[in-house]
Design a protein around this motif. Structure first.
Motif, PDB file in Angstrom:
ATOM      1  N   THR A   1       1.302  -0.897   0.091  1.00 12.64           N
ATOM      2  CA  THR A   1      -0.193   0.066   0.034  1.00 12.64           C
ATOM      3  C   THR A   1       0.732   1.351   0.024  1.00 12.64           C
ATOM      4  OG1 THR A   1      -0.102   0.007   2.574  1.00 12.64           O
ATOM      5  CG2 THR A   1      -1.942  -1.096   1.210  1.00 12.64           C
ATOM      6  N   SER A   2       2.020   1.291   0.205  1.00 10.53           N
ATOM      7  CA  SER A   2       2.797   2.611   0.215  1.00 10.53           C
ATOM      8  C   SER A   2       3.845   2.625  -1.404  1.00 10.53           C
ATOM      9  CB  SER A   2       4.222   2.395   0.917  1.00 10.53           C
ATOM     10  OG  SER A   2       3.884   1.872   2.612  1.00 10.53           O
ATOM     11  N   ALA A   3       3.803   3.821  -1.435  1.00  9.67           N
ATOM     12  CA  ALA A   3       4.566   4.417  -3.006  1.00  9.67           C
ATOM     13  C   ALA A   3       5.906   3.708  -2.718  1.00  9.67           C
ATOM     14  CB  ALA A   3       4.664   6.046  -2.636  1.00  9.67           C
ATOM     15  N   SER A   4       6.518   3.733  -1.892  1.00  2.24           N
ATOM     16  CA  SER A   4       8.050   2.648  -2.408  1.00  2.24           C
ATOM     17  C   SER A   4       8.284   2.243  -1.376  1.00  2.24           C
ATOM     18  CB  SER A   4       9.285   4.284  -2.219  1.00  2.24           C
ATOM     19  OG  SER A   4       9.437   4.207  -0.954  1.00  2.24           O
ATOM     20  N   VAL A   5       9.327   1.157  -1.670  1.00  6.31           N
ATOM     21  CA  VAL A   5      10.015   0.191  -0.020  1.00  6.31           C
ATOM     22  C   VAL A   5       9.967   0.878   0.603  1.00  6.31           C
ATOM     23  CG1 VAL A   5      11.695  -1.680  -0.020  1.00  6.31           C
ATOM     24  CG2 VAL A   5      10.369  -1.729  -2.543  1.00  6.31           C
ATOM     25  N   GLY A   6      11.225   1.761   0.591  1.00  4.90           N
ATOM     26  CA  GLY A   6      11.467   2.570   1.954  1.00  4.90           C
ATOM     27  C   GLY A   6      10.313   3.306   2.434  1.00  4.90           C
ATOM     28  N   ASP A   7       9.220   3.789   1.640  1.00  8.45           N
ATOM     29  CA  ASP A   7       8.289   4.223   2.541  1.00  8.45           C
ATOM     30  C   ASP A   7       7.531   3.275   3.394  1.00  8.45           C
ATOM     31  OD1 ASP A   7       8.395   7.011   1.509  1.00  8.45           O
ATOM     32  OD2 ASP A   7       6.429   6.359   0.467  1.00  8.45           O
ATOM     33  N   ALA A   8       7.105   1.817   2.954  1.00 11.49           N
ATOM     34  CA  ALA A   8       6.558   0.738   3.559  1.00 11.49           C
ATOM     35  C   ALA A   8       7.604   0.372   4.611  1.00 11.49           C
ATOM     36  CB  ALA A   8       6.258  -0.192   2.246  1.00 11.49           C
ATOM     37  N   VAL A   9       8.216  -0.176   4.905  1.00 14.40           N
ATOM     38  CA  VAL A   9       9.680  -0.243   5.516  1.00 14.40           C
ATOM     39  C   VAL A   9       9.343   0.695   6.389  1.00 14.40           C
ATOM     40  CG1 VAL A   9      12.077  -1.007   6.029  1.00 14.40           C
ATOM     41  CG2 VAL A   9      10.948  -1.029   4.177  1.00 14.40           C
ATOM     42  N   ARG A  10       9.588   1.837   6.665  1.00 13.99           N
ATOM     43  CA  ARG A  10       9.846   3.230   7.559  1.00 13.99           C
ATOM     44  C   ARG A  10       8.153   3.068   8.469  1.00 13.99           C
ATOM     45  NH1 ARG A  10      12.907   5.777   4.006  1.00 13.99           N
ATOM     46  NH2 ARG A  10      10.855   6.762   2.892  1.00 13.99           N
ATOM     47  N   ALA A  11       7.339   2.747   7.223  1.00 14.23           N
ATOM     48  CA  ALA A  11       5.768   3.290   8.642  1.00 14.23           C
ATOM     49  C   ALA A  11       6.242   1.323   9.201  1.00 14.23           C
ATOM     50  CB  ALA A  11       5.122   2.250   7.252  1.00 14.23           C
ATOM     51  N   TYR A  12       6.215   0.315   8.723  1.00  8.95           N
ATOM     52  CA  TYR A  12       6.187  -1.485   9.507  1.00  8.95           C
ATOM     53  C   TYR A  12       7.318  -1.254  10.763  1.00  8.95           C
ATOM     54  CZ  TYR A  12       8.402  -5.281  11.045  1.00  8.95           C
ATOM     55  OH  TYR A  12       8.445  -6.877  11.131  1.00  8.95           O
ATOM     56  N   GLU A  13       8.262  -0.476  10.158  1.00 10.93           N
ATOM     57  CA  GLU A  13       8.826  -0.534  11.911  1.00 10.93           C
ATOM     58  C   GLU A  13       8.953   0.658  12.974  1.00 10.93           C
ATOM     59  OE1 GLU A  13      13.409  -1.636   9.976  1.00 10.93           O
ATOM     60  OE2 GLU A  13      12.921   0.204  10.194  1.00 10.93           O
ATOM     61  N   ALA A  14       7.818   1.877  12.003  1.00  6.33           N
ATOM     62  CA  ALA A  14       7.571   2.830  12.837  1.00  6.33           C
ATOM     63  C   ALA A  14       6.662   2.100  13.952  1.00  6.33           C
ATOM     64  CB  ALA A  14       6.524   3.802  12.659  1.00  6.33           C
ATOM     65  N   GLY A  15       5.986   1.141  13.992  1.00 10.46           N
ATOM     66  CA  GLY A  15       4.902   0.909  14.889  1.00 10.46           C
ATOM     67  C   GLY A  15       5.134  -0.878  15.191  1.00 10.46           C
ATOM     68  N   MET A  16       6.226  -1.722  14.808  1.00 10.59           N
ATOM     69  CA  MET A  16       6.616  -2.462  15.365  1.00 10.59           C
ATOM     70  C   MET A  16       7.592  -2.162  15.817  1.00 10.59           C
ATOM     71  SD  MET A  16       9.874  -4.514  15.506  1.00 10.59           S
ATOM     72  CE  MET A  16      10.535  -4.444  13.544  1.00 10.59           C
ATOM     73  N   LEU A  17       8.791  -1.658  15.782  1.00  5.19           N
ATOM     74  CA  LEU A  17       9.928  -1.666  17.300  1.00  5.19           C
ATOM     75  C   LEU A  17       9.203  -0.939  18.573  1.00  5.19           C
ATOM     76  CD1 LEU A  17      12.472  -0.180  14.626  1.00  5.19           C
ATOM     77  CD2 LEU A  17      12.456  -2.066  15.761  1.00  5.19           C
ATOM     78  N   PRO A  18       8.365  -0.301  18.253  1.00  6.38           N
ATOM     79  CA  PRO A  18       7.927   0.423  19.815  1.00  6.38           C
ATOM     80  C   PRO A  18       6.651  -0.894  20.732  1.00  6.38           C
ATOM     81  CG  PRO A  18       7.574   2.730  18.201  1.00  6.38           C
ATOM     82  CD  PRO A  18       7.538   0.777  17.247  1.00  6.38           C
ATOM     83  N   ARG A  19       6.051  -1.457  19.346  1.00  2.00           N
ATOM     84  CA  ARG A  19       5.656  -2.831  20.067  1.00  2.00           C
ATOM     85  C   ARG A  19       6.330  -3.719  20.454  1.00  2.00           C
ATOM     86  NH1 ARG A  19       1.819  -4.509  15.795  1.00  2.00           N
ATOM     87  NH2 ARG A  19       3.885  -5.706  14.800  1.00  2.00           N
ATOM     88  N   SER A  20       7.332  -4.174  19.679  1.00  2.00           N
ATOM     89  CA  SER A  20       7.992  -5.364  20.534  1.00  2.00           C
ATOM     90  C   SER A  20       9.052  -4.779  21.535  1.00  2.00           C
ATOM     91  CB  SER A  20       9.767  -5.300  19.454  1.00  2.00           C
ATOM     92  OG  SER A  20      10.090  -4.232  19.136  1.00  2.00           O
ATOM     93  N   ILE A  21       9.177  -3.617  21.588  1.00  2.00           N
ATOM     94  CA  ILE A  21      10.088  -2.994  22.950  1.00  2.00           C
ATOM     95  C   ILE A  21       9.148  -2.973  24.100  1.00  2.00           C
ATOM     96  CG2 ILE A  21      11.033  -0.904  24.403  1.00  2.00           C
ATOM     97  CD1 ILE A  21      12.072  -0.514  20.904  1.00  2.00           C
ATOM     98  N   GLU A  22       7.939  -2.777  24.468  1.00  2.00           N
ATOM     99  CA  GLU A  22       7.074  -2.709  24.993  1.00  2.00           C
ATOM    100  C   GLU A  22       7.337  -4.147  25.553  1.00  2.00           C
ATOM    101  OE1 GLU A  22       6.040  -0.173  27.471  1.00  2.00           O
ATOM    102  OE2 GLU A  22       8.100   0.740  26.590  1.00  2.00           O
ATOM    103  N   THR A  23       6.426  -5.084  23.830  1.00  2.00           N
ATOM    104  CA  THR A  23       6.157  -6.523  25.097  1.00  2.00           C
ATOM    105  C   THR A  23       7.381  -7.036  25.475  1.00  2.00           C
ATOM    106  OG1 THR A  23       4.536  -5.904  23.103  1.00  2.00           O
ATOM    107  CG2 THR A  23       5.008  -8.763  24.142  1.00  2.00           C
ATOM    108  N   ALA A  24       8.454  -6.605  25.157  1.00  2.00           N
ATOM    109  CA  ALA A  24       9.594  -7.488  25.431  1.00  2.00           C
ATOM    110  C   ALA A  24      10.147  -6.769  27.220  1.00  2.00           C
ATOM    111  CB  ALA A  24      10.851  -6.842  24.411  1.00  2.00           C
ATOM    112  N   LYS A  25       9.401  -6.004  27.210  1.00  2.00           N
ATOM    113  CA  LYS A  25       9.409  -5.310  28.845  1.00  2.00           C
ATOM    114  C   LYS A  25       8.900  -6.343  29.745  1.00  2.00           C
ATOM    115  CE  LYS A  25      11.132  -0.543  27.931  1.00  2.00           C
ATOM    116  NZ  LYS A  25      10.908   0.626  27.958  1.00  2.00           N
ATOM    117  N   ALA A  26       7.515  -5.987  29.087  1.00  2.00           N
ATOM    118  CA  ALA A  26       6.985  -6.866  30.113  1.00  2.00           C
ATOM    119  C   ALA A  26       7.371  -8.948  30.262  1.00  2.00           C
ATOM    120  CB  ALA A  26       5.364  -7.050  29.602  1.00  2.00           C
ATOM    121  N   CYS A  27       7.576  -9.110  28.616  1.00  2.00           N
ATOM    122  CA  CYS A  27       8.359 -10.023  28.514  1.00  2.00           C
ATOM    123  C   CYS A  27       9.385 -10.243  29.647  1.00  2.00           C
ATOM    124  CB  CYS A  27       8.602 -10.641  27.895  1.00  2.00           C
ATOM    125  SG  CYS A  27       7.230 -12.095  26.633  1.00  2.00           S
TER     126      CYS A  27
END
Length: 362
Positions: free
Chosen positions: A319-345
């Motif tokens: 759905t993104s205009a470019s691969v770069g845009d897609a990866v940035r959008a994905y990492e912007a959501g995935m990284l904070p989520r994974s960090i918070e989950t890892a702290k809880a784990c």
């Protein structure tokens, strides 16, 4: 959108490939193992309504998943390790599909079968990764617009992106199992119930989980130095059993029977984790998902996050205009989520080995 390479044919990588193909995007999955059946895929896992099940809906595989899933597997039992008394028995209500269990092998098979034949190239070991380029063990190379590291705990793609390696957590798992438990071990099958059994005290736990085949997969879990098994031959089941029985001395005979009645041998699984937080500066042509991105204690969230990572990345690429845009959008959501989950784990791992029998971290 041009070609995408996924390194690793685990759940997250396969889910990513599935959604990419739904959107008509060219993708190849490279897996170093020679075939899908090269090794057992582990025991059972629960798919959560807000992560794993969301991913299955995105992958348009929710109904086939539901046909395989076992809502009854959500049963949780806790037993006093010293008296053998059942202190908790949570049975799911009828219609409760919040976290149904499914065998990991069944789920992987479902994802594999959903892909275009030939998508997964088996027996392709990666020796080097640079942005946009893979080098294989036969010396050949291939170029892609994006390389996705879905290659687990010891990810080679991660080495090219962050260089961070997993560290020993201070907790070890010893895995073993009981085959055809209802017929061969009916007392232990009744004790385990339809889902997960937990018992623990003094920094030691025993976990038993039923699979769809009637197999009961068990884990002895305990704090130990990294070199605790030096000199212990895991090819000698009798020696390992003796070590564990000494370690769990004083526990109720009904629970020690899990160790006495082992079918086959024992597998040593020292628990490795990535530091928290684990993040990286965006690098064109590379990204990570699943354990390659956020290896954390196995407390029921890793597979769910891997599936969600894979489907979210694929959707962004579609759905993104470019691969770069897609990866940035994905990492912007995935990284904070994974960090918070890892702290809880990290906290959940200590709950798993606490003396609170009603704390069912696993």
């Amino acid at each position: 959108m041009n070609s995408i390479a996924i390194v690793g044919a685990g759940l997250g990588g396969l889910a990513c490939a599935r959604v990419l193909q739904l959107h008509g995007i060219d993708v190849t999955v490279f897996e170093q193992e020679p075939s899908a059946g090269f090794r057992p895929q582990g025991g059972t896992l629960d798919l959560h309504g807000d992560t794993g099940q969301v991913a299955m809906r995105t992958a348009e595989l929710y109904e086939p998943f539901r046909a395989l899933a076992r809502p009854e597997g959500q049963q949780m039992r806790a037993i006093d390790p010293l008296t053998g008394e059942v202190v908790m028995n949570e049975v799911p209500e009828e219609g409760d599909d919040s976290r149904p269990e499914i065998d990991r092998g069944q789920l992987r098979g479902l994802l594999l079968d959903s892909l275009t034949p030939g998508t997964v190239q088996w027996g392709r070991s990666i020796t080097d990764v640079t942005p946009g380029r893979l080098t294989f063990d036969d010396g050949s190379t291939a170029d892609f617009d994006l390389i996705v590291g879905a290659d687990g705990a010891w990810s080679r793609v991660r080495r090219a992106l962050t260089g961070v390696r997993p560290e020993y957590s201070g907790v070890t798992f010893v895995e073993f199992g009981l085959d055809d438990a209802d017929r061969r071990h009916p007392g232990l099958a009744a004790l385990a119930g339809q889902g997960t059994l937990m018992t623990k005290v003094g920094g030691k736990a025993l976990v038993a989980q039923r699979t769809s085949t009637g197999h009961i997969r068990c884990y002895a879990v305990f704090y130990a130095p990294e070199d605790w098994a030096t000199g212990l031959d895991f090819a000698d089941p009798a020696a390992v059993r003796a070590n564990l029985l000494e370690r769990y001395a004083g526990w109720h005979p009904s629970l020690l029977a899990f160790l006495h009645d082992v079918d086959g041998g024992f597998t040593h699984r020292p628990l490795q984790v990535l530091p928290v937080p684990h993040a990286w500066t965006g690098t064109p042509g590379l990204t990570l998902l699943g354990d390659a991105a956020h290896l954390m204690p196995p407390l029921g969230v890793g597979a769910n996050l891997a599936l969600l990572d894979g489907t979210e990345l694929a959707t962004a690429l579609a759905t993104s205009a470019s691969v770069g845009d897609a990866v940035r959008a994905y990492e912007a959501g995935m990284l904070p989520r994974s960090i918070e989950t890892a702290k809880a784990c990290a906290g959940g791992l200590h709950d798993l080995l606490s003396d609170d029998l009603r704390s069912m971290a696993a």
